[in-house]
Write a protein that holds these residues in place. Structure first.
Motif, PDB file in Angstrom:
ATOM      1  N   GLU A 184       0.828  -1.204   0.000  1.00 17.20           N
ATOM      2  CA  GLU A 184       0.000   0.000   0.000  1.00 17.20           C
ATOM      3  C   GLU A 184       0.868   1.263   0.000  1.00 17.20           C
ATOM      4  OE1 GLU A 184      -3.063   0.224  -0.543  1.00 17.20           O
ATOM      5  OE2 GLU A 184      -3.756  -1.844  -0.260  1.00 17.20           O
ATOM      6  N   ALA A 185       1.962   1.220   0.735  1.00 19.76           N
ATOM      7  CA  ALA A 185       2.872   2.370   0.772  1.00 19.76           C
ATOM      8  C   ALA A 185       3.503   2.597  -0.599  1.00 19.76           C
ATOM      9  CB  ALA A 185       3.957   2.153   1.834  1.00 19.76           C
ATOM     10  N   TRP A 186       3.891   1.505  -1.271  1.00 16.07           N
ATOM     11  CA  TRP A 186       4.499   1.639  -2.604  1.00 16.07           C
ATOM     12  C   TRP A 186       3.489   2.204  -3.595  1.00 16.07           C
ATOM     13  CZ3 TRP A 186       3.712   0.295  -7.593  1.00 16.07           C
ATOM     14  CH2 TRP A 186       4.778   0.510  -8.482  1.00 16.07           C
ATOM     15  N   LEU A 187       2.265   1.728  -3.567  1.00 15.77           N
ATOM     16  CA  LEU A 187       1.243   2.212  -4.492  1.00 15.77           C
ATOM     17  C   LEU A 187       0.962   3.702  -4.284  1.00 15.77           C
ATOM     18  CD1 LEU A 187      -1.220  -0.810  -4.387  1.00 15.77           C
ATOM     19  CD2 LEU A 187      -0.022   0.024  -6.424  1.00 15.77           C
ATOM     20  N   ALA A 188       0.928   4.130  -3.035  1.00 15.76           N
ATOM     21  CA  ALA A 188       0.689   5.546  -2.745  1.00 15.76           C
ATOM     22  C   ALA A 188       1.840   6.403  -3.267  1.00 15.76           C
ATOM     23  CB  ALA A 188       0.519   5.746  -1.242  1.00 15.76           C
ATOM     24  N   GLN A 189       3.065   5.922  -3.065  1.00 12.74           N
ATOM     25  CA  GLN A 189       4.232   6.650  -3.540  1.00 12.74           C
ATOM     26  C   GLN A 189       4.247   6.701  -5.065  1.00 12.74           C
ATOM     27  OE1 GLN A 189       8.063   5.212  -2.085  1.00 12.74           O
ATOM     28  NE2 GLN A 189       9.018   5.737  -4.031  1.00 12.74           N
ATOM     29  N   TYR A 190       3.921   5.578  -5.699  1.00 10.73           N
ATOM     30  CA  TYR A 190       3.906   5.522  -7.162  1.00 10.73           C
ATOM     31  C   TYR A 190       2.875   6.502  -7.729  1.00 10.73           C
ATOM     32  CZ  TYR A 190       3.200   3.879 -11.920  1.00 10.73           C
ATOM     33  OH  TYR A 190       3.076   3.828 -13.291  1.00 10.73           O
ATOM     34  N   GLN A 191       1.687   6.561  -7.125  1.00 10.66           N
ATOM     35  CA  GLN A 191       0.651   7.467  -7.605  1.00 10.66           C
ATOM     36  C   GLN A 191       1.106   8.914  -7.521  1.00 10.66           C
ATOM     37  OE1 GLN A 191      -2.482   6.433  -8.982  1.00 10.66           O
ATOM     38  NE2 GLN A 191      -2.206   8.551  -9.689  1.00 10.66           N
ATOM     39  N   THR A 192       1.783   9.244  -6.433  1.00 10.54           N
ATOM     40  CA  THR A 192       2.303  10.609  -6.270  1.00 10.54           C
ATOM     41  C   THR A 192       3.312  10.933  -7.359  1.00 10.54           C
ATOM     42  OG1 THR A 192       1.971  10.532  -3.866  1.00 10.54           O
ATOM     43  CG2 THR A 192       3.545  12.156  -4.702  1.00 10.54           C
ATOM     44  N   GLN A 193       4.201   9.988  -7.646  1.00 16.99           N
ATOM     45  CA  GLN A 193       5.221  10.203  -8.670  1.00 16.99           C
ATOM     46  C   GLN A 193       4.604  10.297 -10.066  1.00 16.99           C
ATOM     47  OE1 GLN A 193       7.691   6.757  -7.836  1.00 16.99           O
ATOM     48  NE2 GLN A 193       9.148   7.980  -6.657  1.00 16.99           N
ATOM     49  N   GLU A 194       3.586   9.461 -10.324  1.00 16.96           N
ATOM     50  CA  GLU A 194       2.927   9.490 -11.632  1.00 16.96           C
ATOM     51  C   GLU A 194       2.212  10.828 -11.848  1.00 16.96           C
ATOM     52  OE1 GLU A 194       0.326   6.391 -14.269  1.00 16.96           O
ATOM     53  OE2 GLU A 194      -0.435   6.860 -12.269  1.00 16.96           O
ATOM     54  N   ASP A 195       1.499  11.296 -10.829  1.00 19.51           N
ATOM     55  CA  ASP A 195       0.811  12.583 -10.932  1.00 19.51           C
ATOM     56  C   ASP A 195       1.804  13.709 -11.197  1.00 19.51           C
ATOM     57  OD1 ASP A 195      -1.569  11.288 -10.426  1.00 19.51           O
ATOM     58  OD2 ASP A 195      -1.653  11.855  -8.302  1.00 19.51           O
ATOM     59  N   ALA A 196       2.949  13.642 -10.538  1.00 12.43           N
ATOM     60  CA  ALA A 196       3.977  14.671 -10.726  1.00 12.43           C
ATOM     61  C   ALA A 196       4.529  14.628 -12.146  1.00 12.43           C
ATOM     62  CB  ALA A 196       5.098  14.477  -9.712  1.00 12.43           C
ATOM     63  N   MET A 197       4.679  13.430 -12.707  1.00 16.41           N
ATOM     64  CA  MET A 197       5.190  13.298 -14.078  1.00 16.41           C
ATOM     65  C   MET A 197       4.242  13.946 -15.079  1.00 16.41           C
ATOM     66  SD  MET A 197       5.754   9.920 -16.461  1.00 16.41           S
ATOM     67  CE  MET A 197       3.965   9.791 -16.700  1.00 16.41           C
ATOM     68  N   TRP A 198       2.936  13.658 -14.964  1.00 15.28           N
ATOM     69  CA  TRP A 198       1.979  14.227 -15.914  1.00 15.28           C
ATOM     70  C   TRP A 198       1.879  15.737 -15.757  1.00 15.28           C
ATOM     71  CZ3 TRP A 198       1.620  11.420 -19.782  1.00 15.28           C
ATOM     72  CH2 TRP A 198       1.447  10.034 -19.718  1.00 15.28           C
ATOM     73  N   ALA A 199       1.989  16.222 -14.533  1.00 11.45           N
ATOM     74  CA  ALA A 199       1.972  17.675 -14.310  1.00 11.45           C
ATOM     75  C   ALA A 199       3.172  18.323 -14.988  1.00 11.45           C
ATOM     76  CB  ALA A 199       1.967  17.972 -12.813  1.00 11.45           C
ATOM     77  N   GLN A 200       4.301  17.652 -14.908  1.00 14.34           N
ATOM     78  CA  GLN A 200       5.519  18.163 -15.545  1.00 14.34           C
ATOM     79  C   GLN A 200       5.374  18.192 -17.061  1.00 14.34           C
ATOM     80  OE1 GLN A 200       8.978  15.711 -14.788  1.00 14.34           O
ATOM     81  NE2 GLN A 200      10.056  16.502 -16.577  1.00 14.34           N
ATOM     82  N   LEU A 201       4.799  17.138 -17.639  1.00 15.74           N
ATOM     83  CA  LEU A 201       4.646  17.066 -19.091  1.00 15.74           C
ATOM     84  C   LEU A 201       3.647  18.098 -19.599  1.00 15.74           C
ATOM     85  CD1 LEU A 201       4.735  13.196 -19.654  1.00 15.74           C
ATOM     86  CD2 LEU A 201       6.501  14.875 -20.214  1.00 15.74           C
ATOM     87  N   ARG A 202       2.584  18.333 -18.841  1.00 13.73           N
ATOM     88  CA  ARG A 202       1.612  19.342 -19.258  1.00 13.73           C
ATOM     89  C   ARG A 202       2.235  20.735 -19.208  1.00 13.73           C
ATOM     90  NH1 ARG A 202      -3.138  17.106 -20.090  1.00 13.73           N
ATOM     91  NH2 ARG A 202      -3.683  15.165 -19.039  1.00 13.73           N
ATOM     92  N   ALA A 203       3.072  20.953 -18.222  1.00 11.84           N
ATOM     93  CA  ALA A 203       3.741  22.248 -18.112  1.00 11.84           C
ATOM     94  C   ALA A 203       4.729  22.471 -19.256  1.00 11.84           C
ATOM     95  CB  ALA A 203       4.463  22.337 -16.769  1.00 11.84           C
ATOM     96  N   SER A 204       5.227  21.361 -19.834  1.00  9.75           N
ATOM     97  CA  SER A 204       6.215  21.493 -20.911  1.00  9.75           C
ATOM     98  C   SER A 204       5.605  21.334 -22.316  1.00  9.75           C
ATOM     99  CB  SER A 204       7.330  20.459 -20.721  1.00  9.75           C
ATOM    100  OG  SER A 204       6.812  19.138 -20.757  1.00  9.75           O
ATOM    101  N   GLY A 205       4.259  21.360 -22.424  1.00  8.96           N
ATOM    102  CA  GLY A 205       3.658  21.407 -23.758  1.00  8.96           C
ATOM    103  C   GLY A 205       2.682  20.311 -24.121  1.00  8.96           C
ATOM    104  N   MET A 206       2.505  19.294 -23.296  1.00  7.98           N
ATOM    105  CA  MET A 206       1.531  18.246 -23.609  1.00  7.98           C
ATOM    106  C   MET A 206       0.123  18.830 -23.546  1.00  7.98           C
ATOM    107  SD  MET A 206       0.828  14.731 -21.468  1.00  7.98           S
ATOM    108  CE  MET A 206      -0.741  13.861 -21.636  1.00  7.98           C
ATOM    109  N   LYS A 207      -0.670  18.570 -24.599  1.00  4.90           N
ATOM    110  CA  LYS A 207      -1.994  19.176 -24.695  1.00  4.90           C
ATOM    111  C   LYS A 207      -3.076  18.255 -24.137  1.00  4.90           C
ATOM    112  CE  LYS A 207      -0.776  21.866 -28.812  1.00  4.90           C
ATOM    113  NZ  LYS A 207       0.622  21.426 -28.842  1.00  4.90           N
ATOM    114  N   GLU A 208      -4.143  18.855 -23.668  1.00  2.00           N
ATOM    115  CA  GLU A 208      -5.291  18.119 -23.151  1.00  2.00           C
ATOM    116  C   GLU A 208      -5.906  17.292 -24.283  1.00  2.00           C
ATOM    117  OE1 GLU A 208      -7.760  16.799 -20.199  1.00  2.00           O
ATOM    118  OE2 GLU A 208      -6.218  18.353 -19.925  1.00  2.00           O
ATOM    119  N   GLY A 209      -6.164  16.007 -24.012  1.00  5.55           N
ATOM    120  CA  GLY A 209      -6.818  15.157 -24.996  1.00  5.55           C
ATOM    121  C   GLY A 209      -5.914  14.563 -26.056  1.00  5.55           C
TER     122      GLY A 209
END
Length: 335
Positions: A184-209
């Motif tokens: 459960e701890a690993w899954l929570a950490q992974y979700q946090t890291q995944e959310d951070a990755m997508w936020a980073q990509l959107r900030a660098s030009g990834m478009k919605e949809g």
């Protein structure tokens, strides 16, 4: 004079006798109290071991039913595990090392250098080697009942679904290994890291949809679009890329991949294309042929320079690889 002294003497004698009687009575009371205390102490001492003796010992095994319906008594905290199947990186993510594993499955994987001390049980699994290692639990990804029966004679054996979604799989393997909290701890950490990755990509030009597709070749000139397995599982995350309508149908059918022809690749190709480089030389030749074709060059993603390549062995579904990909995907897109 003598007559006067007699009553006094008698009083003295009476006083002395009374004192002696009181002393004797006190001594008896003390002895009685001491005896009572000793008896009580003996009773308590006797009662304590009796309570301990009647306490239930902690269970060392428990009943487990695998996804194929086998109910097996397995160790509560297995120590000598043989793991035969995909997604060995799930164990690594939980800090667990098996004593045996088909080492050929680790070739090219991101966790290959983390298998020090693990014995090779071969693929297909070697029964003699398995017996020699004296496991207390065998986790097997095969589905043949004959293999299950043979392994069950060596140690408690369960069949594990290595193709289950990451969250479901990690919770299940965590329970099997006595590592529920860690899972459960690993899954929570992974979700946090995944959310951070997508936020980073959107900030660098990834478009919605934006849509994406993953392709690879297998020997025999067989082209596949990937769906519920490997890299696609990350790309199609909640905040990630969207599948094209054609790929969505494959996902809805709960298929890991689907074979397609080169002539219809444009129906599956998205705004971005991820091309997995195969292992076999024949499949590599097919990939080269695709890249030189007019069909390929006509795809919008190719024209826009949105094509990314990755070694297929480094896009597995296991937890260790999935975590690695969270750093690798931004690196690919930023090239």
């Amino acid at each position: 004079m003598n007559k006067a002294r007699q009553p006094f003497a008698i009083l003295c004698i009476i006083f002395l006798m009374s004192t002696l009687l009181l002393a004797c009575s006190s001594t008896k009371n003390d002895e009685g109290n001491a005896a009572a205390n000793t008896a009580a102490g003996n009773t308590a001492a006797t009662a304590a071991p009796t309570a301990e003796a009647t306490a239930e010992p902690a269970a060392t095994t428990r009943s487990y039913t695998d996804y194929k319906g086998h109910t097996v008594e397995i160790p509560v905290n297995p120590q000598r595990i043989i793991y035969s199947g995909e997604t060995y990186g799930d164990l690594i993510a939980l800090g667990v090392q098996a004593i045996g594993y088909p080492l050929s499955m680790a070739e090219g994987q991101v966790f290959k250098d983390k298998l020090t001390g693990v014995e090779d049980v071969g693929f297909p699994i070697n029964l003699e080697k398995t017996l020699e290692l004296q496991p207390d639990l065998i986790i097997y990804a095969g589905i043949e009942e004959a293999d299950f029966d043979a392994l069950s004679k060596i140690a408690p054996t369960i069949i594990f679904d290595t193709f289950a979604p990451l969250k479901e799989r990690m919770q299940e393997i965590g329970g099997i290994l006595g590592k529920t909290t860690e899972a459960e701890a690993w899954l929570a950490q992974y979700q946090t890291q995944e959310d951070a990755m997508w936020a980073q990509l959107r900030a660098s030009g990834m478009k919605e949809g934006e849509t994406a597709a993953v392709f690879t070749y297998y020997p025999g000139d067989r082209l596949f679009v990937m769906a519920t397995t490997g890299l696609s599982q990350v790309l199609y995350g909640e905040n990630g890329f969207k599948p094209t309508p054609a790929i969505q149908k494959v996902l809805d059918a709960d298929m890991g991949f689907q074979e397609i022809s080169m002539e219809v690749i444009q129906e599956y190709a998205g705004d971005r294309i991820f091309l997995l480089t195969p292992v076999a030389d024949e499949a590599k030749a097919s990939t080269d042929k695709l890249l030189e074709s007019a069909v390929w060059k006509s795809l919008p993603a190719v024209k826009n320079g949105y094509v990314y390549t990755q070694d297929i062995m480094k896009t597995s579904s296991d937890a260790a690889t999935r975590e690695w990909l969270l750093g690798e995907i931004p690196a690919m897109l930023n090239k």
